[in-house]
Design an enzyme around this catalytic site. Structure first.
Site, PDB file in Angstrom:
ATOM      1  N   GLY A 233      -4.350 -18.889   5.187  1.00  0.00           N
ATOM      2  CA  GLY A 233      -4.746 -17.630   5.596  1.00  0.00           C
ATOM      3  C   GLY A 233      -6.145 -17.459   5.816  1.00  0.00           C
ATOM      4  O   GLY A 233      -7.278 -18.395   5.573  1.00  0.00           O
ATOM      5  N   PRO A 234      -6.591 -16.231   6.457  1.00  0.00           N
ATOM      6  CA  PRO A 234      -8.119 -16.324   6.856  1.00  0.00           C
ATOM      7  C   PRO A 234      -8.938 -16.235   5.456  1.00  0.00           C
ATOM      8  O   PRO A 234      -8.435 -15.809   4.264  1.00  0.00           O
ATOM      9  CB  PRO A 234      -8.151 -14.738   7.565  1.00  0.00           C
ATOM     10  N   GLY A 236     -10.844 -14.887   2.367  1.00  0.00           N
ATOM     11  CA  GLY A 236     -11.149 -13.478   1.735  1.00  0.00           C
ATOM     12  C   GLY A 236      -9.772 -12.796   1.373  1.00  0.00           C
ATOM     13  O   GLY A 236      -9.861 -11.751   1.014  1.00  0.00           O
ATOM     14  N   LYS A 239      -6.511 -16.516  -1.727  1.00  0.00           N
ATOM     15  CA  LYS A 239      -5.735 -17.764  -1.750  1.00  0.00           C
ATOM     16  C   LYS A 239      -6.009 -18.303  -3.314  1.00  0.00           C
ATOM     17  O   LYS A 239      -5.205 -18.610  -3.733  1.00  0.00           O
ATOM     18  CB  LYS A 239      -6.134 -18.746  -0.757  1.00  0.00           C
ATOM     19  N   THR A 240      -7.564 -18.225  -3.551  1.00  0.00           N
ATOM     20  CA  THR A 240      -7.978 -18.565  -4.636  1.00  0.00           C
ATOM     21  C   THR A 240      -7.413 -17.816  -5.975  1.00  0.00           C
ATOM     22  O   THR A 240      -6.893 -18.379  -6.903  1.00  0.00           O
ATOM     23  CB  THR A 240      -9.418 -18.906  -4.857  1.00  0.00           C
ATOM     24  N   GLU A 455     -23.932   7.356  23.925  1.00  0.00           N
ATOM     25  CA  GLU A 455     -22.597   7.528  22.772  1.00  0.00           C
ATOM     26  C   GLU A 455     -21.789   8.454  23.106  1.00  0.00           C
ATOM     27  O   GLU A 455     -20.572   8.540  22.696  1.00  0.00           O
ATOM     28  CB  GLU A 455     -23.378   7.606  21.443  1.00  0.00           C
ATOM     29  N   HIS A 458     -19.037   7.302  25.550  1.00  0.00           N
ATOM     30  CA  HIS A 458     -18.142   6.720  24.624  1.00  0.00           C
ATOM     31  C   HIS A 458     -17.113   7.567  24.034  1.00  0.00           C
ATOM     32  O   HIS A 458     -15.762   7.304  24.108  1.00  0.00           O
ATOM     33  CB  HIS A 458     -18.601   5.504  23.738  1.00  0.00           C
ATOM     34  N   ASP A 536     -21.323  -4.219  25.316  1.00  0.00           N
ATOM     35  CA  ASP A 536     -20.112  -3.504  26.034  1.00  0.00           C
ATOM     36  C   ASP A 536     -19.635  -4.282  27.097  1.00  0.00           C
ATOM     37  O   ASP A 536     -18.292  -4.506  27.110  1.00  0.00           O
ATOM     38  CB  ASP A 536     -20.340  -2.066  26.457  1.00  0.00           C
TER      39      ASP A 536
END
Length: 651
Positions: A233-234, A236, A239-240, A455, A458, A536
């Site tokens: 898995g990615p 964080g 897993k641990t 902004e 956007h 962008d």
């Protein structure tokens, strides 16, 4: 006797009664050596005349040790004082007030015996007073102490050298020993209840716990305990944390080690440590062995420089043999974690070694809510904070990101001297993690005005476009990293979690990304466009190229022209084979440019059509510096009929 030329020359002769001062004052420059001779002679005469006499008080001979003995026998000595420190004697003679001082020999037995004999033979009035001073010399005590201290210091240094040599020899003997941390009964403090958001992985590992607790239940019907479980898995995703929960639930001996601790610069050390690890594990079976970051030792063999005879590959070969070799290792379950399964050796991934590969992916909305609830147990959170809303606003966040989010919110709460975490701290923590640290607002200037128009361009397109994600907020407060302002969207949960993007969604996203550049061009003109749209344009190019070469969303047809895999050997994409001709490459470039051009023209057309609304929104943004998504949509809906989808609240 030859005389000096000065006295022989007639013109230099003077009367004898002339003073020496008058004579020397007329000496010429050539007779300066003679003048120095006169000065030295006068100094010698003065020392002879005024010098101290050889014997004090007019005595003709020096008072010696022999004279002392003679004067004692003659009865002329009244008192003798002996100082053993400087080995001298002070003598007082009868009828004299002055005293004499003489040097004594190392042993003064003769002097003392002579004085005692004299006192016994003579009457009381003729006795010699004898006094011997006590020795107060500190060196008599300091010297032995210094010698003892030096001996002790030498002994301490010698013991330290012996211990260091013994430790070095011990390390040399233990160089090939395993460095795994061992716990007879794993007390990690973590159980499955403390792990949220990855229910599928928990179910897979729950079976491993059952295997360890009820081994006979499975072996009685011929079932074989899985030898290895690989958590993929990615970073964080927990897993641990899952491995710690398995150890805490099973309650069996637990070994934990990192893959990098096997590899050393000396050939054979890693393989020796692998053998020692599994030897200890067999002695404590059934048990768990957790190897974190196994890709450090389990990479594909023969993929690097220098052939396959290096230390890392020997360590991998030994690991393969221990997991499933000639000798069995029943009762040992190896749990390994990695975020790069593509680089692992195929022999390591086959059944019999890692029988199960458990995907630990990013959590969905319910999983994020569960993770937030777990980490919120130790935080003082206000009742106004909705963890459900936080989970909806954080798609793509891993478990570590969510834990860091609440921790940053707690830090901000403490800095602001508040008692509980409020929604304001949660919002600021989300912005700090995703965008950056908030800086001081811009001063009123042309730069601030251009940032506001950029902004708003956007944000307005994100609100007007039908397939775009809803706006969360738009601000012109700068952030760390050179960000002058930003417009933030709430990503669609289904799209973000599944990774499936429609052609309409991608085109609207490209159009929205070009909204800032379009607003700059429409308001300030082509000559006033600045470099603030570089990021962008980079995102636009990447999305458009993927549409053409990967997704088959162009006139080139349903053809995948590029391979999305990420090669990690031999310098990244070095040696990647191009699957198309130069003619097709030119068509790809033309398609990418056409997609970007059409979306840019659409963005300019929308900005031009709603120019009055743009100016109004800019005035409000310059005054407030931040406009929330709900307020922004309300202002736009007063002038434009928005799609029903955009009117849905994001809260």
């Amino acid at each position: 006797m030859e005389q000096h030329p000065y006295f022989d020359s007639p013109q230099n002769r003077r009367p004898a009664d002339r003073s020496l001062k008058n004579a020397t004052s007329r000496i010429s420059k050539k007779s300066k050596p003679f003048l120095w001779r006169w000065v030295l002679g006068l100094m010698l005469c003065q020392s002879m005349v005024l010098g101290a006499p050889a014997f004090a008080d007019g005595k003709e001979e020096e008072f010696t040790y022999s004279n002392l003995l003679e004067k004692i026998e003659a009865g002329q000595v009244a008192r003798v004082e002996i100082n053993p420190v400087n080995n001298k004697a002070t003598i007082s003679l009868k009828g004299q007030e002055d005293t004499e001082e003489i040097d004594l020999f190392a042993e003064n037995s003769e002097l003392i015996e002579t004085i005692r004999d004299n006192n016994r033979e003579n009457a009381q009035e003729n006795n010699i007073e004898l006094e011997i001073k006590s020795s107060k010399d500190p060196s008599a005590t300091i010297v032995p102490i210094a010698n003892i201290f030096l001996i002790i210091l030498l002994l301490v240094v010698l013991v330290a050298i012996v211990r260091r040599s013994a430790a070095s020899s011990g390390q040399a003997l233990n160089f090939g020993k395993s460095r795994a941390k061992f716990q007879m009964e794993a007390k990690t403090g973590i159980v499955f209840e403390d792990v949220a958001g990855i229910n599928e992985a928990k179910e897979e590992l729950q079976e491993v716990v059952t295997f360890l607790k009820e081994t006979e239940r499975f072996t009685s019907i011929g079932a074989r305990i899985p030898r290895g479980v690989l958590l993929i898995g990615p970073p964080g995703t927990g897993k641990t944390l899952l491995a710690k929960a398995v150890a805490g639930e099973a309650g069996v001996p637990f070994f934990s080690i990192s893959g990098s601790e096997f590899v050393e610069m000396f050939v054979g050390v890693g393989a020796s440590r692998v053998r020692d690890l599994f030897k200890k594990a067999k002695e404590n079976a059934p048990c768990l062995v957790f190897i974190d970051e196994i890709d450090a030792v389990g990479r594909q063999r023969g993929a690097g420089y220098g052939g396959g005879n290096d230390e890392r590959e020997q360590t991998l070969n030994q690991l393969l043999t221990e997991m499933d070799g000639f000798e069995g290792n029943t009762g040992i379950i190896v749990i390994a974690a990695t975020n790069r399964p593509d680089v692992l050796d195929t022999a390591l991934l086959r059944p019999g070694r890692f029988d199960r590969q458990v995907m630990v992916d990013l959590p969905d909305r319910k999983g994020r809510l569960g993770i937030l609830e777990v980490h919120a147990r130790t935080k003082k959170i206000s009742k106004d904070v909705s963890l459900e809303l936080v989970a909806r606003r954080t798609p793509g966040f891993s478990g570590a990101d969510l834990a860091n989010l609440l921790n940053e919110a707690a830090i901000l709460t403490a800095r602001r001297r508040k008692e509980e975490i409020t929604p304001l701290e949660i919002d600021d923590a989300v912005d700090r993690i995703t965008i950056g640290l908030k800086l001081k607002p811009l001063l009123d200037s042309k730069k601030k005005c251009m940032t506001a128009y950029h902004e708003v361009g956007h944000a307005l397109l994100a609100t007007l476009l039908e397939h775009s994600d809803p706006l969360n907020k738009v601000t012109i407060i700068p952030r760390s990293g050179g960000i002058e302002g930003f417009s933030q969207q709430v990503l669609n949960e289904e799209t973000a979690d599944s990774g499936l993007y429609t052609r309409a969604w991608i085109l609207d996203r490209i159009t929205m990304a070009l909204g800032g550049r379009a607003a700059d061009a429409e308001v300030f003109g082509e000559t006033e466009i600045d470099s603030g749209s570089a990021n962008d344009i980079g995102r636009v190019t990447d999305l458009a190229r993927k549409m053409v070469t990967l997704y088959g969303m162009s006139d080139l047809g349903q053809v995948a022209l590029e391979n999305p895999n990420n090669e990690v050997f031999l310098g990244g994409d070095w040696g990647t084979r191009v699957e198309y001709s130069e003619k097709v490459a030119a068509r790809i470039d033309r398609e990418v440019r056409e997609i970007a051009f059409l979306c840019y023209e659409k963005a300019r057309s929308l900005i031009r059509e709603h120019r009055i609304l743009v100016d109004r929104l800019v005035e409000i943004l310059l005054e407030q510096e931040t406009i929330e998504g709900e307020q922004f949509r309300k202002i736009v809906s007063e002038s434009v009929n928005l799609p029903q989808k955009q009117l849905v609240s994001t809260s």
